[in-house]
Design a protein around this motif. Structure first.
Motif, PDB file in Angstrom:
ATOM      1  N   LYS A  77       0.822  -1.057  -0.150  1.00  0.00           N
ATOM      2  CA  LYS A  77       0.147  -0.088   0.181  1.00  0.00           C
ATOM      3  C   LYS A  77       0.830   1.160  -0.191  1.00  0.00           C
ATOM      4  N   VAL A  78       1.516   1.721   0.976  1.00  0.00           N
ATOM      5  CA  VAL A  78       2.370   3.064   1.220  1.00  0.00           C
ATOM      6  C   VAL A  78       3.624   2.645   1.415  1.00  0.00           C
ATOM      7  N   ASP A  79       4.203   2.167   2.625  1.00  0.00           N
ATOM      8  CA  ASP A  79       5.498   1.863   3.162  1.00  0.00           C
ATOM      9  C   ASP A  79       6.144   0.820   2.109  1.00  0.00           C
ATOM     10  N   ARG A  80       5.639  -0.100   1.518  1.00  0.00           N
ATOM     11  CA  ARG A  80       6.061  -1.062   0.718  1.00  0.00           C
ATOM     12  C   ARG A  80       6.199  -0.729  -0.895  1.00  0.00           C
ATOM     13  N   ILE A  81       5.744   0.507  -1.037  1.00  0.00           N
ATOM     14  CA  ILE A  81       6.006   1.125  -2.370  1.00  0.00           C
ATOM     15  C   ILE A  81       7.000   2.317  -2.058  1.00  0.00           C
ATOM     16  N   ALA A  82       7.030   2.926  -0.778  1.00  0.00           N
ATOM     17  CA  ALA A  82       7.758   4.012  -0.571  1.00  0.00           C
ATOM     18  C   ALA A  82       9.176   3.656  -0.444  1.00  0.00           C
ATOM     19  N   CYS A  83       9.158   2.789   0.504  1.00  0.00           N
ATOM     20  CA  CYS A  83      10.760   2.060   0.539  1.00  0.00           C
ATOM     21  C   CYS A  83      11.318   1.507  -0.749  1.00  0.00           C
ATOM     22  N   PRO A  84      10.983   0.749  -1.361  1.00  0.00           N
ATOM     23  CA  PRO A  84      11.459   0.509  -2.736  1.00  0.00           C
ATOM     24  C   PRO A  84      11.878   1.681  -3.530  1.00  0.00           C
ATOM     25  N   TRP A  85      10.946   2.603  -3.684  1.00  0.00           N
ATOM     26  CA  TRP A  85      11.552   3.992  -4.391  1.00  0.00           C
ATOM     27  C   TRP A  85      12.483   4.608  -3.605  1.00  0.00           C
ATOM     28  N   LEU A 100       7.307   6.045  14.030  1.00  0.00           N
ATOM     29  CA  LEU A 100       7.849   6.015  12.807  1.00  0.00           C
ATOM     30  C   LEU A 100       7.706   4.934  12.195  1.00  0.00           C
ATOM     31  N   CYS A 101       7.471   5.159  10.482  1.00  0.00           N
ATOM     32  CA  CYS A 101       7.164   4.096   9.799  1.00  0.00           C
ATOM     33  C   CYS A 101       8.675   3.585   9.301  1.00  0.00           C
ATOM     34  N   THR A 102       8.843   2.558   8.446  1.00  0.00           N
ATOM     35  CA  THR A 102       9.779   1.893   7.748  1.00  0.00           C
ATOM     36  C   THR A 102      10.572   2.896   6.890  1.00  0.00           C
ATOM     37  N   PHE A 103       9.825   3.770   6.266  1.00  0.00           N
ATOM     38  CA  PHE A 103      10.214   4.799   5.302  1.00  0.00           C
ATOM     39  C   PHE A 103      11.100   5.747   6.407  1.00  0.00           C
ATOM     40  N   ASP A 104      10.630   6.078   7.294  1.00  0.00           N
ATOM     41  CA  ASP A 104      11.335   7.054   8.417  1.00  0.00           C
ATOM     42  C   ASP A 104      12.808   6.274   8.875  1.00  0.00           C
ATOM     43  N   VAL A 105      12.461   4.986   9.195  1.00  0.00           N
ATOM     44  CA  VAL A 105      13.833   4.214   9.597  1.00  0.00           C
ATOM     45  C   VAL A 105      14.827   4.334   8.497  1.00  0.00           C
ATOM     46  N   MET A 106      14.206   4.031   7.301  1.00  0.00           N
ATOM     47  CA  MET A 106      15.246   3.962   6.256  1.00  0.00           C
ATOM     48  C   MET A 106      16.347   5.400   5.735  1.00  0.00           C
ATOM     49  N   VAL A 107      15.155   6.482   5.767  1.00  0.00           N
ATOM     50  CA  VAL A 107      15.867   7.498   5.862  1.00  0.00           C
ATOM     51  C   VAL A 107      16.917   8.033   6.758  1.00  0.00           C
ATOM     52  N   GLU A 108      16.767   7.568   7.942  1.00  0.00           N
ATOM     53  CA  GLU A 108      17.736   7.835   9.078  1.00  0.00           C
ATOM     54  C   GLU A 108      18.753   6.750   9.026  1.00  0.00           C
ATOM     55  N   ALA A 109      18.514   5.710   8.696  1.00  0.00           N
ATOM     56  CA  ALA A 109      19.692   4.737   8.893  1.00  0.00           C
ATOM     57  C   ALA A 109      20.602   4.855   7.606  1.00  0.00           C
ATOM     58  N   ALA A 131       9.102  12.238   4.105  1.00  0.00           N
ATOM     59  CA  ALA A 131       8.895  11.256   4.999  1.00  0.00           C
ATOM     60  C   ALA A 131       7.444  11.378   5.810  1.00  0.00           C
ATOM     61  N   ALA A 132       7.307  12.707   6.263  1.00  0.00           N
ATOM     62  CA  ALA A 132       6.155  13.166   6.750  1.00  0.00           C
ATOM     63  C   ALA A 132       4.835  12.956   6.272  1.00  0.00           C
ATOM     64  N   ILE A 133       4.778  12.794   5.015  1.00  0.00           N
ATOM     65  CA  ILE A 133       3.745  12.725   4.255  1.00  0.00           C
ATOM     66  C   ILE A 133       3.428  10.843   4.174  1.00  0.00           C
ATOM     67  N   VAL A 134       4.680  10.393   3.818  1.00  0.00           N
ATOM     68  CA  VAL A 134       4.528   9.077   4.024  1.00  0.00           C
ATOM     69  C   VAL A 134       4.041   8.361   5.397  1.00  0.00           C
ATOM     70  N   ARG A 135       4.581   8.824   6.464  1.00  0.00           N
ATOM     71  CA  ARG A 135       4.211   8.465   7.761  1.00  0.00           C
ATOM     72  C   ARG A 135       2.806   9.041   7.719  1.00  0.00           C
ATOM     73  N   ASP A 176      -2.179   6.289   9.583  1.00  0.00           N
ATOM     74  CA  ASP A 176      -3.439   6.628   9.726  1.00  0.00           C
ATOM     75  C   ASP A 176      -3.423   7.935  10.765  1.00  0.00           C
ATOM     76  N   ARG A 177      -2.257   9.049  10.453  1.00  0.00           N
ATOM     77  CA  ARG A 177      -2.210  10.390  11.100  1.00  0.00           C
ATOM     78  C   ARG A 177      -2.233  11.383   9.866  1.00  0.00           C
TER      79      ARG A 177
END
Length: 269
Positions: A118-126, A173-182, A195-199, A204-205
């Motif tokens: 849905k969201v994270d699993r497309i944002a992270c591969p991008w 934090l969502c997975t996208f946030d974690v990747m941006v940081e790591a 990242a704020a948009i993805v989160r 659901d915030r």
């Protein structure tokens, strides 16, 4: 006068993170950080990649010679002026390599996650394709099979609810946030905006960013428009390309009925 077959760091930085970025080859041995999307110099660059930027530490003979040999093989190859040192001096984004998974025999990193993204699993591969490994391979499997497939294929699991998985939600934090940081990209303002948009869309915030509701609607629509996860991934990557360019270049631009109308000349008697 600019050196022939060379590109300045500032010009390359405008291409990084976009679909039109050339393949960046880092000739340095065992670097700790690198330019976003750069791949190690020992990897073979297979077709259809033709545009290449070669990077060494200081833009010296090593990168000049490597680019010349690539051009002799028909590739459009340039060197980065001043090498990685000039890129770092300019304060341009770099990727921390500590958490980048080992490359498989095909030279790519392999990743595995739950099917029907849905969201994270497309944002992270991008994020991975645009900033870490442009040739990364993604496997989508049933939720209960992710860890088994990860072990069997030596693929990196992500966005999985399991205490042993590094790439997953942490607190708010969502997975996208974690990747941006790591990956050491938290100082790159366009990515933190994205990242704020993805989160917001993924957790659901929707109050976190005005664009979060729109991303959620588009993500759910894409999921229902594609029965094949990989086709959905390719369609979703185009969405994130557009969001990234908005976050980087277009936040100040507004649009309404009159914003792009030509000015009318006043006629005086």
């Amino acid at each position: 006068m600019p050196a022939p077959n060379a590109i300045p760091p500032e010009k390359l930085s405008r291409l990084v993170g976009t679909a039109g970025c050339p393949r960046i080859i880092d000739l340095r041995l065992s670097p700790i950080r690198t330019i976003p999307s750069a791949v190690p110099g020992h990897l073979q660059i297979a077709p259809p990649v033709n545009a290449v930027i070669v990077v060494d530490q200081d833009g010296g003979t090593g990168s000049v010679a490597a680019a010349a040999m690539m051009r002799s093989n028909g590739k459009n190859a340039e060197v980065l002026e001043g090498g990685y040192a000039a890129w770092a001096r300019a304060g341009l984004p770099t990727v921390e390599l500590t958490h980048v998974p080992p490359r498989r025999p095909d030279g790519r990193t392999w990743w595995v996650t739950r099917a029907r993204p849905k969201v994270d699993r497309i944002a992270c591969p991008w994020l991975i394709r645009r900033f870490v490994d442009p040739a990364a391979r993604f496997l989508f499997v049933a939720p209960g099979e992710v860890l088994a497939v990860a072990a069997h294929e030596q693929a990196e699991p992500f966005d999985v609810v399991d205490d042993g998985v590094f790439w997953s939600h942490r607190g708010d934090l969502c997975t996208f946030d974690v990747m941006v940081e790591a990956f050491g990209l938290a100082d790159h303002a366009p990515l933190t905006r994205l990242a704020a948009i993805v989160r917001g869309a993924d957790t659901d915030r929707l109050d976190l960013a005005p664009e979060a509701a729109g991303l959620l609607a588009i993500s759910l629509g894409l999921s229902r428009s594609h029965s094949d996860d990989h086709q959905q991934l390719e369609a979703g990557i185009a969405i994130y390309d557009a969001l990234y360019r908005w976050a980087r270049d277009a936040q100040a631009e507004h649009h309404d009925w009159s914003s792009h109308q030509p000015s009318r000349m006043r006629v005086t008697a």
